[in-house]
Scaffold this active site. Structure first.
Site, PDB file in Angstrom:
ATOM      1  CE  LYS A   1      -0.292 -16.995  22.779  1.00 52.54           C
ATOM      2  NZ  LYS A   1      -1.085 -17.923  21.987  1.00 52.54           N
TER       3      LYS A   1
ATOM      4  CB  VAL B   1      -3.566 -10.399   7.126  1.00 50.43           C
ATOM      5  CG1 VAL B   1      -2.265 -10.234   6.372  1.00 50.43           C
ATOM      6  CG2 VAL B   1      -4.347  -9.081   7.195  1.00 50.43           C
TER       7      VAL B   1
ATOM      8  CE1 TYR C   1      -4.780 -12.079  20.814  1.00 50.11           C
ATOM      9  CE2 TYR C   1      -2.629 -13.083  20.538  1.00 50.11           C
ATOM     10  CZ  TYR C   1      -3.995 -13.134  20.388  1.00 50.11           C
ATOM     11  OH  TYR C   1      -4.578 -14.245  19.824  1.00 50.11           O
TER      12      TYR C   1
ATOM     13  N   GLY D   1       0.828  -1.211   0.000  1.00 50.05           N
ATOM     14  CA  GLY D   1       0.000   0.000   0.000  1.00 50.05           C
ATOM     15  C   GLY D   1       0.859   1.257   0.000  1.00 50.05           C
ATOM     16  CG  PHE D   2       0.283   6.109   0.715  1.00 50.74           C
ATOM     17  CD1 PHE D   2       1.448   6.707   0.233  1.00 50.74           C
ATOM     18  CD2 PHE D   2      -0.463   6.786   1.680  1.00 50.74           C
ATOM     19  CE1 PHE D   2       1.862   7.949   0.715  1.00 50.74           C
ATOM     20  CE2 PHE D   2      -0.056   8.020   2.158  1.00 50.74           C
ATOM     21  CZ  PHE D   2       1.111   8.599   1.688  1.00 50.74           C
TER      22      PHE D   2
ATOM     23  CG  ASP E   1      -0.943  -5.539   0.182  1.00 54.54           C
ATOM     24  OD1 ASP E   1      -2.051  -5.667  -0.352  1.00 54.54           O
ATOM     25  OD2 ASP E   1      -0.550  -4.473   0.686  1.00 54.54           O
TER      26      ASP E   1
ATOM     27  CE1 TYR F   1      -9.162   2.690   8.315  1.00 62.06           C
ATOM     28  CE2 TYR F   1      -9.674   4.853   9.221  1.00 62.06           C
ATOM     29  CZ  TYR F   1      -8.747   3.943   8.735  1.00 62.06           C
ATOM     30  OH  TYR F   1      -7.413   4.289   8.683  1.00 62.06           O
TER      31      TYR F   1
ATOM     32  N   GLY G   1      -1.501 -13.202  16.694  1.00 61.38           N
ATOM     33  CA  GLY G   1      -1.219 -14.623  16.945  1.00 61.38           C
ATOM     34  C   GLY G   1       0.165 -14.989  16.422  1.00 61.38           C
TER      35      GLY G   1
HETATM   36  P1  NAD Z   1      -3.509   1.697   1.403  1.00 57.47           P
HETATM   37  O1  NAD Z   1      -4.894   1.346   1.021  1.00 57.47           O
HETATM   38  O2  NAD Z   1      -2.625   2.309   0.376  1.00 57.47           O
HETATM   39  O3  NAD Z   1      -2.748   0.448   2.010  1.00 57.47           O
HETATM   40  C1  NAD Z   1      -3.385  -0.589   2.695  1.00 57.47           C
HETATM   41  C2  NAD Z   1      -2.816  -1.905   2.195  1.00 57.47           C
HETATM   42  O4  NAD Z   1      -3.416  -2.990   2.925  1.00 57.47           O
HETATM   43  C3  NAD Z   1      -3.114  -2.133   0.723  1.00 57.47           C
HETATM   44  O5  NAD Z   1      -1.945  -2.502   0.043  1.00 57.47           O
HETATM   45  C4  NAD Z   1      -4.132  -3.278   0.726  1.00 57.47           C
HETATM   46  O6  NAD Z   1      -4.084  -4.061  -0.436  1.00 57.47           O
HETATM   47  C5  NAD Z   1      -3.742  -4.015   1.994  1.00 57.47           C
HETATM   48  N1  NAD Z   1      -4.816  -4.831   2.568  1.00 57.47           N
HETATM   49  C6  NAD Z   1      -6.086  -4.440   2.856  1.00 57.47           C
HETATM   50  N2  NAD Z   1      -6.777  -5.465   3.370  1.00 57.47           N
HETATM   51  C7  NAD Z   1      -5.923  -6.531   3.425  1.00 57.47           C
HETATM   52  C8  NAD Z   1      -6.043  -7.872   3.848  1.00 57.47           C
HETATM   53  N3  NAD Z   1      -7.194  -8.352   4.334  1.00 57.47           N
HETATM   54  N4  NAD Z   1      -4.959  -8.674   3.755  1.00 57.47           N
HETATM   55  C9  NAD Z   1      -3.787  -8.219   3.268  1.00 57.47           C
HETATM   56  N5  NAD Z   1      -3.612  -6.949   2.840  1.00 57.47           N
HETATM   57  C10 NAD Z   1      -4.668  -6.118   2.920  1.00 57.47           C
HETATM   58  O7  NAD Z   1      -3.634   2.662   2.669  1.00 57.47           O
HETATM   59  P2  NAD Z   1      -2.518   3.461   3.484  1.00 57.47           P
HETATM   60  O8  NAD Z   1      -2.872   4.890   3.425  1.00 57.47           O
HETATM   61  O9  NAD Z   1      -1.171   3.021   3.073  1.00 57.47           O
HETATM   62  O10 NAD Z   1      -2.826   2.963   4.970  1.00 57.47           O
HETATM   63  C11 NAD Z   1      -2.050   1.926   5.566  1.00 57.47           C
HETATM   64  C12 NAD Z   1      -2.451   1.773   7.021  1.00 57.47           C
HETATM   65  O11 NAD Z   1      -2.231   3.008   7.718  1.00 57.47           O
HETATM   66  C13 NAD Z   1      -3.901   1.387   7.249  1.00 57.47           C
HETATM   67  O12 NAD Z   1      -3.980   0.458   8.310  1.00 57.47           O
HETATM   68  C14 NAD Z   1      -4.553   2.691   7.655  1.00 57.47           C
HETATM   69  O13 NAD Z   1      -5.656   2.484   8.488  1.00 57.47           O
HETATM   70  C15 NAD Z   1      -3.423   3.400   8.389  1.00 57.47           C
HETATM   71  N6  NAD Z   1      -3.591   4.870   8.356  1.00 57.47           N
HETATM   72  C16 NAD Z   1      -3.301   5.584   7.229  1.00 57.47           C
HETATM   73  C17 NAD Z   1      -3.476   6.964   7.232  1.00 57.47           C
HETATM   74  C18 NAD Z   1      -3.129   7.823   6.029  1.00 57.47           C
HETATM   75  O14 NAD Z   1      -3.265   9.049   6.097  1.00 57.47           O
HETATM   76  N7  NAD Z   1      -2.655   7.276   4.931  1.00 57.47           N
HETATM   77  C19 NAD Z   1      -3.975   7.612   8.377  1.00 57.47           C
HETATM   78  C20 NAD Z   1      -4.299   6.833   9.479  1.00 57.47           C
HETATM   79  C21 NAD Z   1      -4.082   5.465   9.469  1.00 57.47           C
END
Ligand code: NAD
Ligand code: UDP
Length: 327
Positions: free
Chosen positions: A114, A66, A168, A19-20, A40, A154, A111
């Protein structure tokens, strides 16, 4: 951290690594000498984000959801659990997957931590504060979340993930960390992910109107991705268990932000006002006193510098997809 393999590189699993944010973390931990396993399911992420790492012998990619049992062979020292849709349009399109990855996915990742004796770091969010009644938001604020609203899938998934992480830690003694991330921007954001910054960039660079929701008086505080990555690096090496806000306190109204992007891109675009989504937080600004004190961390890139840094990325991206509204 697992101290048994002193002679070899520390080994990290990054869920959501394509992801990003996850892909920037893959880059950083590789640079720091880690062996990185990126896991991912590519639901909102992209193989393009990690294409430059394929062939690096310290990097491997496992395509896996996951929410199902996670198998990783060998030792693991650190798990960064970042898998989850993160932009409002993504989690509104995938409400059940969002709830599942925050609950079942966090359970599976904990898990694994752990079983491997690994340190575990949860990517939580400023959304745990909901539409906050306290401003700015410090970690001891419990939030104002509508559990059954559109954003609840969310917000509540992340609140549950925090509770599971502390469970945990307290019950199984897992070495956990929780970061509450505030709005972050940078390269590898998708043009069409619906978040304010890529949307405004795309609209401004295509000469289309910028869609400001509501009257634009709602505020956000935007952090450049390099500052976030540094904060995660510090937290993953600290001994601090309670949640920590990582964000940039430089607050701006969304209307002002749209105007800044028009100016930055030297665009002729107008601003149009559209309906404010339900439960859209009115204000958001991190209190980062804890991060400063515990991690000796604070952001160093202000919004003006950060936006300048990513302009080229968005110019390139818009050029590649042509004058359309999609990417
Ligand atoms: P994103 O959507 O670019 O990245 C999320 C990644 O998780 C993606 O690559 C997606 O394919 C993967 N993913 C989703 N569900 C999955 C699953 N069940 N199994 C495996 N992979 C899975 O978003 P992001 O902006 O990079 O955010 C990443 C994390 O950071 C997230 O948990 C998000 O809640 C948290 N976050 C981001 C921001 C922000 O401003 N970007 C702010 C607060 C929290
Ligand atoms: N927003 C907007 N126009 C858009 C996209 C978003 O006015 O085209 C607003 C949105 O309603 C919110 C703010 O910008 O008030 C930040 O939205 P984003 O989705 O980036 O992040 P979040 O709401 O999750 O903080």
């Amino acid at each position: 951290m697992n101290k048994a393999r002193k002679q070899t590189k520390p080994r990290i699993l990054i869920t959501g690594g394509a992801g990003f944010l996850g892909s920037h973390l893959c880059d950083r931990y590789l640079q720091e000498g880690y062996e990185v396993i990126c896991m991912d399911n590519l639901s909102t992420g992209s193989a393009d984000n990690i294409a430059h790492l394929i062939g690096n012998e310290d990097f491997s990619f496992i395509k896996h959801d996951v929410t199902n049992y996670i198998h990783v062979g060998g030792e693991v020292d650190l798990i960064l659990h970042f898998a989850s849709p993160a932009s409002p349009i993504d989690y509104l399109e995938m409400p059940i997957q969002t709830l599942k990855v925050g609950s079942l996915g966090t359970h599976k990742a904990l898990g694994l931590a752990k079983a491997k004796g690994a340190r575990f770091l949860l990517a939580s969010t400023s959304e745990v504060y909901g539409d906050p009644l306290v401003h700015p938001q410090a970690e001891d604020y419990w939030g104002n979340v509508n559990p059954i609203g559109d954003r609840g899938v969310y917000d509540e998934a992340k609140r549950f993930a925090e509770a599971m992480t502390m469970g945990y830690h307290r019950y199984h003694g897992v070495d956990t960390r929780i970061v509450r991330i505030f709005n972050t921007y940078g390269s590898r954001m998708r043009l069409n992910d619906g978040r304010a910054l890529p949307t405004f960039m795309r609209q401004a660079l295509n000469g289309n109107p910028l869609t400001v929701y509501g009257d634009g008086s709602q505020t956000r505080s935007f952090m450049y991705v390099d500052d976030l990555v540094e904060g995660i690096w510090c937290l993953s090496h600290s001994d601090y268990i309670e949640p920590i806000n990582i964000g940039n306190p430089e607050e701006v109204t969304i209307l002002e932000f749209a105007k800044e992007i028009i100016e930055l891109t030297e665009s002729d675009s107008e601003i149009v006002f559209e309906e404010l989504p339900k439960d859209d937080p009115q204000v958001r600004q991190p209190d980062i006193s804890r991060a400063k004190k515990v991690l000796d961390w604070e952001p160093i890139i202000d919004r003006k510098q950060g936006l300048q840094k990513i302009l080229e990325y968005f110019l390139e991206k818009v050029k590649r997809v042509g004058h359309t509204n999609i990417s």
